[in-house]
Every structure is written in structure tokens, then in C-alpha cells.
Design a protein around this motif. Structure first.
Motif, PDB file in Angstrom:
ATOM      1  N   VAL A  60       0.860  -1.182   0.000  1.00  0.00           N
ATOM      2  CA  VAL A  60       0.000   0.000   0.000  1.00  0.00           C
ATOM      3  C   VAL A  60       0.892   1.227   0.000  1.00  0.00           C
ATOM      4  O   VAL A  60       1.584   1.502   0.986  1.00  0.00           O
ATOM      5  N   GLU A  61       0.914   1.929  -1.101  1.00  0.00           N
ATOM      6  CA  GLU A  61       1.871   3.035  -1.284  1.00  0.00           C
ATOM      7  C   GLU A  61       1.352   3.953  -2.368  1.00  0.00           C
ATOM      8  O   GLU A  61       0.998   3.491  -3.451  1.00  0.00           O
ATOM      9  N   ASP A  62       1.287   5.257  -2.074  1.00  0.00           N
ATOM     10  CA  ASP A  62       0.764   6.182  -3.076  1.00  0.00           C
ATOM     11  C   ASP A  62       1.845   6.726  -4.001  1.00  0.00           C
ATOM     12  O   ASP A  62       1.536   7.193  -5.095  1.00  0.00           O
ATOM     13  N   ASN A  63       3.089   6.663  -3.555  1.00  0.00           N
ATOM     14  CA  ASN A  63       4.164   7.209  -4.388  1.00  0.00           C
ATOM     15  C   ASN A  63       4.575   6.186  -5.447  1.00  0.00           C
ATOM     16  O   ASN A  63       5.009   5.084  -5.129  1.00  0.00           O
ATOM     17  N   MET A 104       2.751  -1.063   4.547  1.00  0.00           N
ATOM     18  CA  MET A 104       1.834   0.073   4.626  1.00  0.00           C
ATOM     19  C   MET A 104       2.583   1.403   4.686  1.00  0.00           C
ATOM     20  O   MET A 104       3.258   1.698   5.676  1.00  0.00           O
ATOM     21  N   ASP A 105       2.440   2.184   3.617  1.00  0.00           N
ATOM     22  CA  ASP A 105       2.910   3.571   3.678  1.00  0.00           C
ATOM     23  C   ASP A 105       2.015   4.289   4.691  1.00  0.00           C
ATOM     24  O   ASP A 105       0.880   3.891   4.923  1.00  0.00           O
ATOM     25  N   CYS A 106       2.530   5.353   5.309  1.00  0.00           N
ATOM     26  CA  CYS A 106       1.710   6.048   6.302  1.00  0.00           C
ATOM     27  C   CYS A 106       0.996   7.253   5.726  1.00  0.00           C
ATOM     28  O   CYS A 106      -0.196   7.429   5.934  1.00  0.00           O
ATOM     29  N   GLN A 107       1.716   8.107   4.971  1.00  0.00           N
ATOM     30  CA  GLN A 107       1.087   9.283   4.378  1.00  0.00           C
ATOM     31  C   GLN A 107       0.524   8.920   3.013  1.00  0.00           C
ATOM     32  O   GLN A 107       1.270   8.609   2.092  1.00  0.00           O
ATOM     33  N   MET A 108      -0.793   8.945   2.912  1.00  0.00           N
ATOM     34  CA  MET A 108      -1.449   8.632   1.643  1.00  0.00           C
ATOM     35  C   MET A 108      -2.720   9.457   1.524  1.00  0.00           C
ATOM     36  O   MET A 108      -3.330   9.797   2.538  1.00  0.00           O
ATOM     37  N   PRO A 109      -3.140   9.746   0.277  1.00  0.00           N
ATOM     38  CA  PRO A 109      -4.427  10.427   0.110  1.00  0.00           C
ATOM     39  C   PRO A 109      -5.569   9.465   0.420  1.00  0.00           C
ATOM     40  O   PRO A 109      -5.344   8.260   0.533  1.00  0.00           O
TER      41      PRO A 109
HETATM   42 MN    MN Z   1       2.926   8.377   0.860  1.00  0.00          MN
END
Ligand code: MN
Length: 180
Positions: A60-63, A104-109
Motif C-alpha cells: 500500500v503506497e501512493d508514491n 503500509m505507507d503512512c502518508q497517503m491520500p
Molecule cells: Mn505516501
């Protein structure tokens, strides 16, 4: 309280950048050594990788760049991977399929890693799902924050492959090997 300023710049449909300034004291004690400086033996890493082979992991990663990098690393070691760009999508995928663990990424939209983890831990069936946070700046407080959100462990960004695999191996096993 810290003699600084905080402000944000927001543009509809584009995003928000948050800025702050603060006056901080230098850290007195040694920074946490575990993530970055402890050398891992080649044998230990090989063993970790061998144990992870065949596991199915949700990344899970937005980047995009980070996602690609970690995806390639995992696939190259025979780990099965599905990806999600935010926590909401991760929750959907976890409803549909069984995974042996989550990175799990922490900062995500949409939904960040902390909230996603709290949603998962509130459900009986996800109580024991291994969830490993990936966050930049492995400062002391970060680790506590991810643990208190219910994640099992923490992998510092930028990702060091050896550290990532040995952390993963502490928690994640392919289903076939698990005692049921
Ligand atoms: Mn992120």
C-alpha cells in the motif's frame, strides 16, 4: 509553542502542501541504530528471503516510484504482490483476497496508513494480519506512532532491501507454511 509558523497552500483537484517552521533542540542521545546501521549478514538475509518466498503481500503506497521499487524487489524474490494506492483501496482488496502481510505507507491520500490499520484491527479477522509500516525519517516517535496505530513493525524509508526483507521475515510467512 515552538516559535514557528504553519501554513498551507491548497489548490482544488491538485492537492495541499503543508509548511511549518519550528525551533528544535539538537538530539542529545544517539539516534536509533536498528534500522540503518546494524549490519545484516548475507546468510541471514538469504535465509529471510528464502522463508518469504511464496508469500502474498499487499503493498500500500501512493508514491509511484516507491511502489515500483518495492514491487520489483519483492517480485524478484518470488514474493507475490498486489498494490494499492491508498488505504481505502487496500481495505477493498483485503476484503476480496487473503494476504499473508501488508506493507503500509503512512502518508497517503483518501485514507492514510494509520487510519487503515485502525480499521483493520477493529475487525476480528484482521487482528493477526501482519502490517509493517514504511515511513521516511525513522525518528524515535515514528516507531511508537505506528505501533500504537496497531502495526507490527516499522521499515524506514529510503528502503534498504536487506533491512526490509529481514523485518518482513520476522512477521510474514507464506500461508502454506503456517500452522493452522
Ligand atoms: Mn505516501
Amino acid at each position: 509553542m515552538m516559535g514557528g509558523r504553519i501554513w498551507l497552500e491548497s489548490e482544488p483537484d491538485v492537492g495541499t502542501t503543508v509548511y511549518f517552521t519550528a525551533r528544535l533542540n539538537k538530539q542529545q542521545e544517539e539516534p536509533e541504530a536498528a534500522d540503518s546501521t546494524t549490519p545484516l549478514s548475507v546468510a541471514a538475509v538469504d535465509q529471510a528471503v528464502a522463508r518469504l518466498r511464496g508469500a502474498k503481500v499487499l503493498l500500500v503506497e501512493d508514491n509511484e516510484i516507491n511502489q515500483e521499487l518495492v514491487l520489483e524487489l519483492l517480485l524478484s524474490k518470488g514474493i507475490e504482490v498486489e498494490t494499492a494506492n491508498d488505504g481505502r483501496r487496500a481495505l477493498d482488496l483485503l476484503e476480496q483476497e487473503r494476504f499473508d502481510g501488508v506493507l503500509m505507507d503512512c502518508q497517503m491520500p483518501v485514507m492514510d496508513g494509520y487510519e487503515t490499520t485502525r480499521h483493520l484491527r477493529a475487525q476480528e479477522k484482521f487482528k493477526d494480519l501482519p502490517i509493517l509500516a514504511m515511513t521516511a525519517n525513522a525518528m524515535k516517535g515514528d516507531r511508537e506512532k505506528v505501533l500504537s496505530a496497531g502495526m507490527n513493525d516499522h521499515i524506514a524509508k529510503p528502503i534498504k532491501p536487506d533491512v526490509m526483507f529481514s523485518r518482513m521475515e520476522k512477521w510474514i510467512r507464506p500461508r502454506a507454511e503456517r500452522v493452522t
